[in-house]
Design an enzyme around this catalytic site. Structure first.
Site, PDB file in Angstrom:
ATOM      1  N   GLN A 229     -10.124   9.793   7.604  1.00 23.66           N
ATOM      2  CA  GLN A 229      -9.063  10.683   8.110  1.00 23.66           C
ATOM      3  C   GLN A 229      -8.928  11.876   7.175  1.00 23.66           C
ATOM      4  OE1 GLN A 229      -7.115  10.786  10.869  1.00 23.66           O
ATOM      5  NE2 GLN A 229      -6.297  12.677  10.017  1.00 23.66           N
TER       6      GLN A 229
ATOM      7  N   GLY B  93      -7.443  14.650   4.969  1.00 20.63           N
ATOM      8  CA  GLY B  93      -6.194  14.616   4.205  1.00 20.63           C
ATOM      9  C   GLY B  93      -5.960  13.276   3.519  1.00 20.63           C
ATOM     10  N   GLN B  94      -6.900  12.352   3.762  1.00 17.68           N
ATOM     11  CA  GLN B  94      -6.721  11.005   3.189  1.00 17.68           C
ATOM     12  C   GLN B  94      -8.025  10.466   2.591  1.00 17.68           C
ATOM     13  OE1 GLN B  94      -4.957   8.441   6.245  1.00 17.68           O
ATOM     14  NE2 GLN B  94      -2.949   8.803   5.342  1.00 17.68           N
TER      15      GLN B  94
ATOM     16  N   TYR C  80      -6.976   7.436   0.472  1.00 20.63           N
ATOM     17  CA  TYR C  80      -6.522   6.285   1.279  1.00 20.63           C
ATOM     18  C   TYR C  80      -7.694   5.711   2.100  1.00 20.63           C
ATOM     19  CZ  TYR C  80      -3.412   3.793   4.585  1.00 20.63           C
ATOM     20  OH  TYR C  80      -2.768   2.849   5.366  1.00 20.63           O
TER      21      TYR C  80
ATOM     22  N   GLY D 191       0.830  -1.208   0.000  1.00 21.41           N
ATOM     23  CA  GLY D 191       0.000   0.000   0.000  1.00 21.41           C
ATOM     24  C   GLY D 191       0.853   1.243   0.000  1.00 21.41           C
TER      25      GLY D 191
ATOM     26  N   TYR E  54      -1.800   3.287  14.005  1.00 16.34           N
ATOM     27  CA  TYR E  54      -0.507   3.828  13.555  1.00 16.34           C
ATOM     28  C   TYR E  54       0.648   2.954  14.044  1.00 16.34           C
ATOM     29  CZ  TYR E  54      -2.889   7.869  11.728  1.00 16.34           C
ATOM     30  OH  TYR E  54      -3.707   8.683  10.980  1.00 16.34           O
ATOM     31  N   ILE E  55       1.430   2.484  13.072  1.00 12.83           N
ATOM     32  CA  ILE E  55       2.531   1.566  13.346  1.00 12.83           C
ATOM     33  C   ILE E  55       3.837   2.274  12.962  1.00 12.83           C
ATOM     34  CG2 ILE E  55       3.459  -0.751  12.862  1.00 12.83           C
ATOM     35  CD1 ILE E  55       0.576  -0.750  14.053  1.00 12.83           C
TER      36      ILE E  55
HETATM   37  P1  NDP Z   1       5.901   0.597   3.761  1.00  9.09           P
HETATM   38  O1  NDP Z   1       5.847   1.836   2.960  1.00  9.09           O
HETATM   39  O2  NDP Z   1       6.892   0.478   4.863  1.00  9.09           O
HETATM   40  O3  NDP Z   1       6.103  -0.668   2.782  1.00  9.09           O
HETATM   41  C1  NDP Z   1       5.237  -0.818   1.705  1.00  9.09           C
HETATM   42  C2  NDP Z   1       5.560  -2.090   0.956  1.00  9.09           C
HETATM   43  O4  NDP Z   1       4.623  -2.211  -0.130  1.00  9.09           O
HETATM   44  C3  NDP Z   1       6.927  -2.099   0.313  1.00  9.09           C
HETATM   45  O5  NDP Z   1       7.422  -3.425   0.279  1.00  9.09           O
HETATM   46  C4  NDP Z   1       6.658  -1.598  -1.100  1.00  9.09           C
HETATM   47  O6  NDP Z   1       7.638  -1.999  -2.059  1.00  9.09           O
HETATM   48  C5  NDP Z   1       5.329  -2.286  -1.362  1.00  9.09           C
HETATM   49  N1  NDP Z   1       4.529  -1.655  -2.402  1.00  9.09           N
HETATM   50  C6  NDP Z   1       4.010  -0.398  -2.423  1.00  9.09           C
HETATM   51  N2  NDP Z   1       3.343  -0.183  -3.575  1.00  9.09           N
HETATM   52  C7  NDP Z   1       3.452  -1.318  -4.304  1.00  9.09           C
HETATM   53  C8  NDP Z   1       3.017  -1.710  -5.594  1.00  9.09           C
HETATM   54  N3  NDP Z   1       2.292  -0.890  -6.382  1.00  9.09           N
HETATM   55  N4  NDP Z   1       3.334  -2.948  -6.031  1.00  9.09           N
HETATM   56  C9  NDP Z   1       4.034  -3.798  -5.246  1.00  9.09           C
HETATM   57  N5  NDP Z   1       4.471  -3.490  -4.025  1.00  9.09           N
HETATM   58  C10 NDP Z   1       4.197  -2.263  -3.558  1.00  9.09           C
HETATM   59  O7  NDP Z   1       4.405   0.386   4.297  1.00  9.09           O
HETATM   60  P2  NDP Z   1       3.884  -0.080   5.742  1.00  9.09           P
HETATM   61  O8  NDP Z   1       4.609  -1.292   6.169  1.00  9.09           O
HETATM   62  O9  NDP Z   1       3.829   1.083   6.631  1.00  9.09           O
HETATM   63  O10 NDP Z   1       2.359  -0.457   5.398  1.00  9.09           O
HETATM   64  C11 NDP Z   1       1.996  -1.741   4.955  1.00  9.09           C
HETATM   65  C12 NDP Z   1       0.485  -1.795   4.815  1.00  9.09           C
HETATM   66  O11 NDP Z   1      -0.130  -1.509   6.067  1.00  9.09           O
HETATM   67  C13 NDP Z   1      -0.059  -0.777   3.816  1.00  9.09           C
HETATM   68  O12 NDP Z   1      -1.135  -1.333   3.102  1.00  9.09           O
HETATM   69  C14 NDP Z   1      -0.552   0.345   4.721  1.00  9.09           C
HETATM   70  O13 NDP Z   1      -1.568   1.086   4.108  1.00  9.09           O
HETATM   71  C15 NDP Z   1      -1.048  -0.433   5.903  1.00  9.09           C
HETATM   72  N6  NDP Z   1      -1.108   0.331   7.135  1.00  9.09           N
HETATM   73  C16 NDP Z   1       0.022   0.909   7.642  1.00  9.09           C
HETATM   74  C17 NDP Z   1      -0.037   1.627   8.811  1.00  9.09           C
HETATM   75  C18 NDP Z   1       1.158   2.234   9.422  1.00  9.09           C
HETATM   76  O14 NDP Z   1       1.014   2.886  10.453  1.00  9.09           O
HETATM   77  N7  NDP Z   1       2.341   2.056   8.886  1.00  9.09           N
HETATM   78  C19 NDP Z   1      -1.310   1.808   9.521  1.00  9.09           C
HETATM   79  C20 NDP Z   1      -2.424   1.155   8.901  1.00  9.09           C
HETATM   80  C21 NDP Z   1      -2.308   0.448   7.750  1.00  9.09           C
HETATM   81  P3  NDP Z   1       9.021  -1.149  -2.222  1.00  9.09           P
HETATM   82  O15 NDP Z   1       9.826  -1.470  -1.006  1.00  9.09           O
HETATM   83  O16 NDP Z   1       9.615  -1.662  -3.455  1.00  9.09           O
HETATM   84  O17 NDP Z   1       8.616   0.290  -2.275  1.00  9.09           O
END
Ligand code: NDP
Length: 241
Positions: free
Chosen positions: A141, A143-144, A147, A84, A179-180
């Site tokens: 949220q 601004g989102q 999302y 994402g 939020y992580i």
């Molecule tokens: P990160 O940005 O740390 O990592 C995202 C990962 O997704 C990376 O491996 C990235 O690849 C990959 N990715 C992004 N876009 C694509 C795409 N189009 N095709 C293939 N791979 C893709 O994200 P987080 O770990 O923070 O978040 C992970 C999930 O959890 C997301 O769906 C996010 O929305 C959700 N989430 C996160 C929260 C948070 O607080 N962090 C809270 C709630 C939900 P690459 O490394 O190559 O960029």
């Protein structure tokens, strides 16, 4: 039984923790990523988990990518739709590109990936699809809008597909993290982050491993009676029914 799992966006952040947890559970895991080759190479070296690069927003790439993984590891038992992105901005300033990029990576991807594995799961009468949504898909949220809409869409998808899979042994559930402390959150403005932490009753950001624990639970054979559920893990920030 040893299961095979695909974790999209499994090379970094929450996805990385999920991939590691499933490996520790005894699964054969494949992790996908979009373009950060250095992070993916480091992840592979540190975990021994194979990585595959493609854009999960593209249907044909998902078809080819899943076929490649299944040729190497066998049929997919567990799919975690974790990849994402965010492209935040107030709605009155949001561009069509900001909207479309998030829809593509966060919601189209769920269709693109699930569509590849669901028929085989039905035939084999076992499957686990776990979608990583967000607290912001539950409560909205500012601004989102992009999302929040995509993440809420994942929940609707989860509830609908769970009804199609139940009779065939395929469960479909969502995890809605708060939020992580990952790079996605570290990219936020410090003052905004401070305000967010102040709204979390446990008084801290969550850890990626805490979301991975939720996935590990839902992916287990023992969770076969749980489907169509949204497991919230947000430190009490938002109590959803
Ligand atoms: P990160 O940005 O740390 O990592 C995202 C990962 O997704 C990376 O491996 C990235 O690849 C990959 N990715 C992004 N876009 C694509 C795409 N189009 N095709 C293939 N791979 C893709 O994200 P987080 O770990 O923070 O978040 C992970 C999930 O959890 C997301 O769906 C996010 O929305 C959700 N989430 C996160 C929260 C948070 O607080 N962090 C809270 C709630 C939900 P690459 O490394 O190559 O960029």
């Amino acid at each position: 039984m040893a299961r095979t799992a695909i974790v999209t966006g499994g090379s970094r952040g929450i996805g990385r923790a999920i991939a590691e947890a499933l490996k520790n559970d005894g699964c054969t895991v494949a992790a996908t990523y979009a373009g950060n080759d250095a992070a993916a190479a480091q992840f592979k070296e540190e975990t021994g988990i194979n990585v595959y690069k493609w854009d999960v927003g593209d249907y044909e790439s998902c078809k080819a990518g899943v076929a490649e993984i299944e040729a190497a590891h066998g049929p997919t038992d567990i799919l975690v739709n974790n990849a994402g992105i965010t492209r935040d901005g107030f709605f009155h300033k949001m561009s069509p590109a900001q909207w479309a990029e998030v829809m593509r990576a966060d919601l189209d991807s769920v269709f693109n990936m699930s569509r590849q594995v669901f028929p085989g799961m039905r035939e084999r009468k076992f499957g686990r699809i776990i979608n990583i949504s967000s607290v912001n898909g539950q409560k909205g949220q500012m601004g989102q809008t992009n999302y929040s809409a995509a993440k809420a869409g994942m929940i609707g998808f989860t509830r609908a597909l769970s009804q199609e899979g139940a009779f065939k042994g395929v469960t479909v559930n969502a995890v809605a993290p708060g939020y992580i402390g990952t790079e996605m959150v570290a990219a936020m403005d410090d003052k905004v982050l401070e305000k967010i932490v102040a709204q979390i009753p446990v008084g801290r950001l969550g850890e990626a491993s805490e979301i991975a624990n939720c996935v590990s639970f839902l992916a287990d054979d023992k969770a076969g009676f749980i489907t169509g559920a949204v497991l919230t893990a947000n430190g009490g920030q938002y109590i959803a029914s």
